[in-house]
Design a protein around this motif. Structure first.
Motif, PDB file in Angstrom:
ATOM      1  N   ASP A   1     -23.284 132.943 -27.359  1.00 30.57           N
ATOM      2  CA  ASP A   1     -24.419 132.458 -28.156  1.00 30.57           C
ATOM      3  C   ASP A   1     -24.278 130.988 -28.569  1.00 30.57           C
ATOM      4  O   ASP A   1     -25.085 130.493 -29.354  1.00 30.57           O
ATOM      5  CB  ASP A   1     -24.584 133.312 -29.428  1.00 30.57           C
ATOM      6  N   PHE A   2     -23.268 130.312 -28.031  1.00 29.05           N
ATOM      7  CA  PHE A   2     -23.088 128.905 -28.419  1.00 29.05           C
ATOM      8  C   PHE A   2     -24.332 128.067 -28.114  1.00 29.05           C
ATOM      9  O   PHE A   2     -24.614 127.090 -28.801  1.00 29.05           O
ATOM     10  CB  PHE A   2     -21.869 128.301 -27.714  1.00 29.05           C
ATOM     11  N   SER A   3     -25.043 128.468 -27.071  1.00 27.27           N
ATOM     12  CA  SER A   3     -26.242 127.697 -26.712  1.00 27.27           C
ATOM     13  C   SER A   3     -27.341 127.820 -27.774  1.00 27.27           C
ATOM     14  O   SER A   3     -28.321 127.074 -27.740  1.00 27.27           O
ATOM     15  CB  SER A   3     -26.772 128.155 -25.358  1.00 27.27           C
ATOM     16  N   LYS A   4     -27.174 128.761 -28.717  1.00 23.61           N
ATOM     17  CA  LYS A   4     -28.164 128.901 -29.793  1.00 23.61           C
ATOM     18  C   LYS A   4     -27.773 128.079 -31.030  1.00 23.61           C
ATOM     19  O   LYS A   4     -28.468 128.097 -32.039  1.00 23.61           O
ATOM     20  CB  LYS A   4     -28.302 130.375 -30.186  1.00 23.61           C
ATOM     21  N   ILE A   5     -26.646 127.399 -30.937  1.00 20.55           N
ATOM     22  CA  ILE A   5     -26.221 126.538 -32.043  1.00 20.55           C
ATOM     23  C   ILE A   5     -26.869 125.161 -31.859  1.00 20.55           C
ATOM     24  O   ILE A   5     -26.918 124.638 -30.743  1.00 20.55           O
ATOM     25  CB  ILE A   5     -24.676 126.414 -32.075  1.00 20.55           C
ATOM     26  N   ASP A   6     -27.378 124.621 -32.961  1.00 26.35           N
ATOM     27  CA  ASP A   6     -28.015 123.301 -32.884  1.00 26.35           C
ATOM     28  C   ASP A   6     -27.028 122.218 -33.296  1.00 26.35           C
ATOM     29  O   ASP A   6     -26.375 122.342 -34.330  1.00 26.35           O
ATOM     30  CB  ASP A   6     -29.222 123.250 -33.828  1.00 26.35           C
ATOM     31  N   VAL A   7     -26.953 121.208 -32.467  1.00 20.72           N
ATOM     32  CA  VAL A   7     -26.130 120.034 -32.816  1.00 20.72           C
ATOM     33  C   VAL A   7     -27.049 118.814 -32.782  1.00 20.72           C
ATOM     34  O   VAL A   7     -27.688 118.537 -31.756  1.00 20.72           O
ATOM     35  CB  VAL A   7     -24.960 119.849 -31.824  1.00 20.72           C
ATOM     36  N   ILE A   8     -27.136 118.151 -33.920  1.00 23.54           N
ATOM     37  CA  ILE A   8     -28.011 116.975 -34.031  1.00 23.54           C
ATOM     38  C   ILE A   8     -27.157 115.770 -34.417  1.00 23.54           C
ATOM     39  O   ILE A   8     -26.292 115.871 -35.293  1.00 23.54           O
ATOM     40  CB  ILE A   8     -29.130 117.221 -35.071  1.00 23.54           C
ATOM     41  N   LEU A   9     -27.422 114.682 -33.755  1.00 28.48           N
ATOM     42  CA  LEU A   9     -26.675 113.448 -33.975  1.00 28.48           C
ATOM     43  C   LEU A   9     -27.626 112.379 -34.509  1.00 28.48           C
ATOM     44  O   LEU A   9     -28.727 112.209 -33.962  1.00 28.48           O
ATOM     45  CB  LEU A   9     -26.150 112.994 -32.610  1.00 28.48           C
ATOM     46  N   VAL A  10     -27.218 111.709 -35.550  1.00 32.95           N
ATOM     47  CA  VAL A  10     -28.015 110.578 -36.072  1.00 32.95           C
ATOM     48  C   VAL A  10     -27.101 109.358 -36.065  1.00 32.95           C
ATOM     49  O   VAL A  10     -25.984 109.429 -36.590  1.00 32.95           O
ATOM     50  CB  VAL A  10     -28.523 110.851 -37.506  1.00 32.95           C
ATOM     51  N   TYR A  11     -27.565 108.287 -35.445  1.00 34.92           N
ATOM     52  CA  TYR A  11     -26.709 107.095 -35.344  1.00 34.92           C
ATOM     53  C   TYR A  11     -27.554 105.860 -35.070  1.00 34.92           C
ATOM     54  O   TYR A  11     -28.777 105.947 -34.891  1.00 34.92           O
ATOM     55  CB  TYR A  11     -25.678 107.295 -34.220  1.00 34.92           C
TER      56      TYR A  11
END
Lengths: 162, 186
Positions: free
Chosen positions: B83-93
């Motif tokens: 289910d890792f593909s259901k984890i959201d990773v957002i980057l702000v830079y």
């Protein structure tokens, strides 16, 4: 035959006709009420199973675009035609407006499912949509409010500053 | 035949009443069943939300297109590796190319085939020890569980068009399956 027997016969026939008409009406009404109960239960169940969270929203100074990500944390699938029926409100805190979906001119919002794992074009539980809000004005320094409500009324709110 | 019509009419009305009662009871039962299911679903969702918790503990910027993110499962439930593909990773830079603020939602990709994305490099418990329970098969992560107290080291990569300005820092937001989130800035 005595006349009383004939009269009784007429009464029986009349009673049967009246009872049939009455029962048909009462049964029909009862069925309608029963159906309404079932429909209401379905609605409540659907609403209970629907839950979304705005996981992040952002915009930049002097930009007319806002990005937001909304995750389905409920138990119900939201088909694409119903995602479009969601209500989105955005604007400066205390002065927000309803943004129409896919309008021909700004303001307007659109979305893509960023992790449509089973490629069914629906927002399944634990999937996320990326929302792009095209505004009719540029963002300036201040606090902004975003509210996303699904077709069933489940909603989440988010505030951010620029 | 005296009084037979009264008996017939009474019988019909009694049958009718019984039928109406049965129909109401059936509708009521279906309604309560549905309500019960709804309540149990709500409880299930809320319990999962309460039990789920993650915390980003460190970010290491290797260069303008590559960083490591350490994230610990400090909740009460494990997260299945599939289910890792259901984890959201957002980057702000801040972008290296034009100094503008960039916000990117990154897809999970164990094979590193996408231009911008993330995957799990390693999983461990505490500071050094390897995970012994439900080990995650890395890098594919096609089996195993991210158990409570285990830390994942994520590899995050960007293409050169999305390179970040390393001097400006970066914000990482990670959201787990049921909405538990963590935000970390370096």
């Amino acid at each position: 035959l005595p006349s009383s027997v004939i009269t009784e016969g007429y009464f029986i026939i009349a009673a049967l006709i009246i009872a049939s008409v009455l029962s048909a009406n009462v049964l029909y009404s009862t069925q309608q009420i029963s159906q309404a109960y079932v429909e209401r239960a379905k609605e409540i169940k659907n609403k209970a199973m629907m839950e979304v969270v705005i996981i992040f929203a952002t915009g930049s100074n002097n930009s007319d675009v806002v990005y937001a990500w909304v995750k389905n944390v409920g138990k119900a699938r939201i088909p694409s035609n119903l995602i479009e029926k969601s209500d989105l409100f955005f604007g400066p805190l205390g002065n927000f407006e309803r943004i129409p979906y896919n309008a021909s001119s700004p303001p307007s919002w659109n979305y893509t499912i960023v992790n449509d794992l089973n490629s069914n074009n629906s927002l399944d539980p634990q999937e996320t949509i990326s929302i792009t809000i095209q505004l009719s004005y540029n963002l300036t320094t201040g606090d902004y409010y975003l509210r996303f409500a699904t077709y069933s009324g489940a909603y989440d709110e988010y505030e951010f500053s620029i | 035949l005296g009084g037979l019509s009264t008996v017939v009419a009474s019988a019909v009305i009694i049958i009718l009443l019984l039928e109406v009662i049965v129909m109401y009871q059936e509708a009521f039962l279906r309604f309560t069943e549905s309500m019960e299911e709804s309540l149990s679903r709500i409880a299930e969702t809320k319990i999962m939300m309460i039990k789920e918790s993650i915390k980003i503990t460190d970010i290491v910027i290797v260069n303008s297109t590559f960083l490591y993110v350490n994230v610990t499962n400090n909740g009460k439930v494990g997260i299945i590796a599939r289910d890792f593909s259901k984890i959201d990773v957002i980057l702000v830079y801040i972008a290296q190319v034009n100094s503008s603020k960039v916000t990117l939602w990154l897809p999970y990709d164990a094979s590193m085939a996408v231009a911008n994305g993330w995957r799990v490099k390693s999983a461990y418990v505490g500071s050094t020890s390897k995970e012994l329970i439900n080990p995650i098969n890395l890098p594919s992560a096609n089996s195993g569980i991210w158990d409570p107290n285990e830390t994942l080291q994520l590899e995050v990569w960007l293409d050169s068009n999305n390179a970040l300005d390393t001097s400006e820092g970066v914000v990482v937001i990670i959201v787990a399956l049921n909405g538990a989130s963590s935000i970390y800035q370096v």
